[in-house]
Design a protein around this motif. Structure first.
Motif, PDB file in Angstrom:
ATOM      1  N   THR A  19      22.417  81.919 -20.410  1.00 48.23           N
ATOM      2  CA  THR A  19      23.473  82.121 -19.811  1.00 48.23           C
ATOM      3  C   THR A  19      24.712  81.389 -19.785  1.00 48.23           C
ATOM      4  OG1 THR A  19      21.572  82.455 -18.147  1.00 48.23           O
ATOM      5  CG2 THR A  19      23.707  82.074 -16.918  1.00 48.23           C
ATOM      6  N   ASN A  20      24.761  80.254 -20.203  1.00 47.65           N
ATOM      7  CA  ASN A  20      25.827  79.647 -20.592  1.00 47.65           C
ATOM      8  C   ASN A  20      26.712  80.088 -21.516  1.00 47.65           C
ATOM      9  OD1 ASN A  20      25.350  77.927 -18.184  1.00 47.65           O
ATOM     10  ND2 ASN A  20      24.492  76.300 -19.591  1.00 47.65           N
ATOM     11  N   THR A  21      26.014  80.346 -22.644  1.00 45.21           N
ATOM     12  CA  THR A  21      26.831  80.945 -23.682  1.00 45.21           C
ATOM     13  C   THR A  21      27.416  82.429 -23.548  1.00 45.21           C
ATOM     14  OG1 THR A  21      25.168  79.842 -25.176  1.00 45.21           O
ATOM     15  CG2 THR A  21      26.697  81.688 -26.203  1.00 45.21           C
ATOM     16  N   TRP A  22      26.600  83.233 -22.589  1.00 43.49           N
ATOM     17  CA  TRP A  22      27.180  84.574 -22.408  1.00 43.49           C
ATOM     18  C   TRP A  22      28.312  84.518 -21.317  1.00 43.49           C
ATOM     19  CZ3 TRP A  22      25.184  89.176 -23.798  1.00 43.49           C
ATOM     20  CH2 TRP A  22      25.477  90.381 -23.008  1.00 43.49           C
ATOM     21  N   PHE A  63      26.118  85.704 -30.330  1.00 37.97           N
ATOM     22  CA  PHE A  63      26.474  84.422 -30.211  1.00 37.97           C
ATOM     23  C   PHE A  63      25.629  83.638 -29.057  1.00 37.97           C
ATOM     24  CE2 PHE A  63      31.183  85.460 -30.850  1.00 37.97           C
ATOM     25  CZ  PHE A  63      31.167  84.727 -32.174  1.00 37.97           C
ATOM     26  N   ALA A  64      25.093  84.622 -28.179  1.00 39.55           N
ATOM     27  CA  ALA A  64      24.185  84.111 -27.368  1.00 39.55           C
ATOM     28  C   ALA A  64      22.788  83.903 -27.893  1.00 39.55           C
ATOM     29  CB  ALA A  64      23.982  85.147 -26.108  1.00 39.55           C
ATOM     30  N   ILE A  65      22.340  84.776 -28.727  1.00 38.55           N
ATOM     31  CA  ILE A  65      21.202  84.828 -29.256  1.00 38.55           C
ATOM     32  C   ILE A  65      21.008  83.471 -30.344  1.00 38.55           C
ATOM     33  CG2 ILE A  65      19.436  85.740 -31.068  1.00 38.55           C
ATOM     34  CD1 ILE A  65      19.938  88.423 -29.686  1.00 38.55           C
ATOM     35  N   ILE A  66      22.016  83.373 -31.287  1.00 38.95           N
ATOM     36  CA  ILE A  66      22.140  82.295 -32.253  1.00 38.95           C
ATOM     37  C   ILE A  66      22.117  80.838 -31.728  1.00 38.95           C
ATOM     38  CG2 ILE A  66      23.466  81.374 -33.977  1.00 38.95           C
ATOM     39  CD1 ILE A  66      21.753  83.931 -34.897  1.00 38.95           C
ATOM     40  N   VAL A  67      23.151  80.672 -30.607  1.00 38.35           N
ATOM     41  CA  VAL A  67      23.065  79.593 -30.157  1.00 38.35           C
ATOM     42  C   VAL A  67      22.064  79.019 -29.381  1.00 38.35           C
ATOM     43  CG1 VAL A  67      24.543  78.339 -28.448  1.00 38.35           C
ATOM     44  CG2 VAL A  67      25.698  79.552 -29.686  1.00 38.35           C
ATOM     45  N   THR A  68      21.586  80.021 -28.518  1.00 40.29           N
ATOM     46  CA  THR A  68      20.034  79.654 -27.977  1.00 40.29           C
ATOM     47  C   THR A  68      19.185  79.301 -28.752  1.00 40.29           C
ATOM     48  OG1 THR A  68      20.678  81.321 -26.071  1.00 40.29           O
ATOM     49  CG2 THR A  68      18.469  80.650 -26.390  1.00 40.29           C
ATOM     50  N   PHE A  69      18.861  79.990 -30.039  1.00 43.29           N
ATOM     51  CA  PHE A  69      17.917  79.515 -30.905  1.00 43.29           C
ATOM     52  C   PHE A  69      18.093  78.097 -31.495  1.00 43.29           C
ATOM     53  CE2 PHE A  69      16.664  79.081 -35.551  1.00 43.29           C
ATOM     54  CZ  PHE A  69      15.406  79.282 -35.189  1.00 43.29           C
TER      55      PHE A  69
END
Length: 300
Positions: free
Chosen positions: A228-231, A102-108
Motif C-alpha cells: 500500500t505504501n509503495t503503491w 515497484f510495489a511487488i519488488i519493494v514488498t518482496f
C-alpha cells in the motif's frame, strides 16, 4: 433396561428444562449502550466511506454534474465508457505496469530483509544486540525530509537517479518491518529452535524451514502495508523519476489532471482506478492482515 425406566415420570421436569436459556435479564442500560455503540460505528463507517462513494459515482457522471449545485448523488446519465476512454486518453497501462513492478519488488525485498533482520535480533545473541536494535528502530522517528537531500545526492553520485533502482533501493529496507516481525518472532517458543539446532539445522535453515512457515499472518500484514505504501508513494517517484516511461500511477495522474483539468469525471475515473488494486489486495488478505497485526503485538 425397559422403555419405562428411561421415560420421565409424570410431573417430573424434563432435563432440557434445567438448561438456562436466556434466564439472565439484560438491563435497559446495556441495551441502550449497545444500540448507541452500533449507531456510532455505522456513523463513523458512513463518514469514512462517503467520499469514496461520491468519487465512484462522480466517475460515471456527465462532466457538468460532478460539482452540480444543488448536489446530486446519482447521475442523470451513466457514463461507464469513462473506464474505457481513460485507457486511450492516457498512458494508464504504462503507469499501472510501473507501479505494479515497484510495489511487488519493494514488498518482496522489505518482507525478506525485514524478516531476516528480525530473526537475527530475536534469536541470535551477540554483544550489543539490544542497543543496536533500539538505535535501528529509533530511525523510524526521523522524518524522511531531514535526510532526503543527502540521500538524493548519494544516489545521484552512483548514477541511479531516473532509474528503477533508485526507487527499489529507496524503499527496500525499513525499520518498521524489522520491528513488526521481531515482535512476532519473540512469541515463537525457543524450544523449537533448540531442537532444530540439536538436529544439526543451521540458523538459516531454522529461519527458512521453521520460523517463516509460522510467520504467515505477520508476513501478510507487513506485505499489505508495504504494498500500500509503495503503491501510494508520490514523493519518491517525483524526486527520482524524470522519464515519461518510468512514471508511476501517482505521477501519471498528476500529469493527467494537468492535461484534463476541466474533465472532472475522467479525473475521478483515474482516481478510482488508482485505489482499486489496493482495495483488492486488502480484501484478499484482510483476515491474515488482522491476525498478523494482533499476533505481532503479543508477548510471551
Amino acid at each position: 433396561m425397559t422403555a419405562a425406566s428411561i421415560t420421565p415420570a409424570a410431573g417430573a421436569k424434563s432435563p432440557s428444562a434445567d438448561i438456562p436459556f436466556n434466564k439472565k435479564p439484560v438491563s435497559p442500560a446495556k441495551i441502550i449502550g449497545t444500540v448507541i455503540g452500533y449507531v456510532a460505528m455505522i456513523a463513523i463507517a458512513a463518514f469514512t466511506l462517503l467520499p469514496f462513494i461520491w468519487m465512484l459515482l462522480a466517475s460515471v457522471k456527465p462532466n457538468n454534474e460532478v460539482f452540480m449545485v444543488p448536489f446530486k448523488w446519482l447521475p442523470s446519465v451513466w457514463h461507464f465508457e469513462n473506464y474505457i476512454n481513460i485507457w486511450t486518453k492516457s498512458d494508464m497501462l504504462l503507469w499501472v505496469g510501473n507501479t505494479v513492478f515497484f510495489a511487488i519488488i519493494v514488498t518482496f525485498l522489505q518482507v525478506f530483509t525485514g524478516s531476516f533482520a528480525a530473526y537475527g535480533f530475536s534469536r541470535i545473541k551477540f554483544a550489543g544486540r539490544n542497543a543496536l536494535f533500539l538505535v535501528y528502530i529509533a530511525t523510524m522517528a526521523v522524518p524522511w525530509q531531514s535526510y532526503m537531500i543527502p540521500q538524493f545526492k548519494m544516489l545521484s553520485s552512483w548514477g541511479l537517479v531516473d532509474t528503477r533502482w533508485s526507487i527499489v533501493l529507496l524503499q527496500a529496507f525499513g525499520a518498521f518491518g524489522v520491528f513488526m516481525m521481531k515482535q512476532f518472532y519473540d512469541t515463537i517458543p525457543e524450544e523449537l529452535a533448540e531442537a532444530a539446532r540439536l538436529d544439526g539445522l543451521s540458523e538459516f535453515g531454522i529461519y527458512s524451514r521453521i520460523v517463516l512457515p509460522l510467520s504467515g499472518p505477520s508476513i501478510a500484514a507487513l506485505g499489505i502495508i508495504t504494498f500500500t505504501n509503495t503503491w501510494n508513494d508520490y514523493m519518491g517517484p517525483l524526486i527520482y523519476l524524470r522519464s515519461q516511461n518510468l512514471q508511476t500511477i501517482q505521477l501519471g495522474l498528476k500529469t493527467f489532471i494537468s492535461q484534463f483539468n476541466a474533465d472532472y469525471a475522467m479525473i475521478m475515473t483515474g482516481s478510482v482506478l488508482s485505489i482499486l488494486p489496493i482495495l483488492v489486495v486488502f480484501l484478499i488478505g484482510q483476515k491474515q492482515f488482522i491476525e498478523g497485526i494482533a499476533t505481532s503485538g503479543m508477548k510471551g
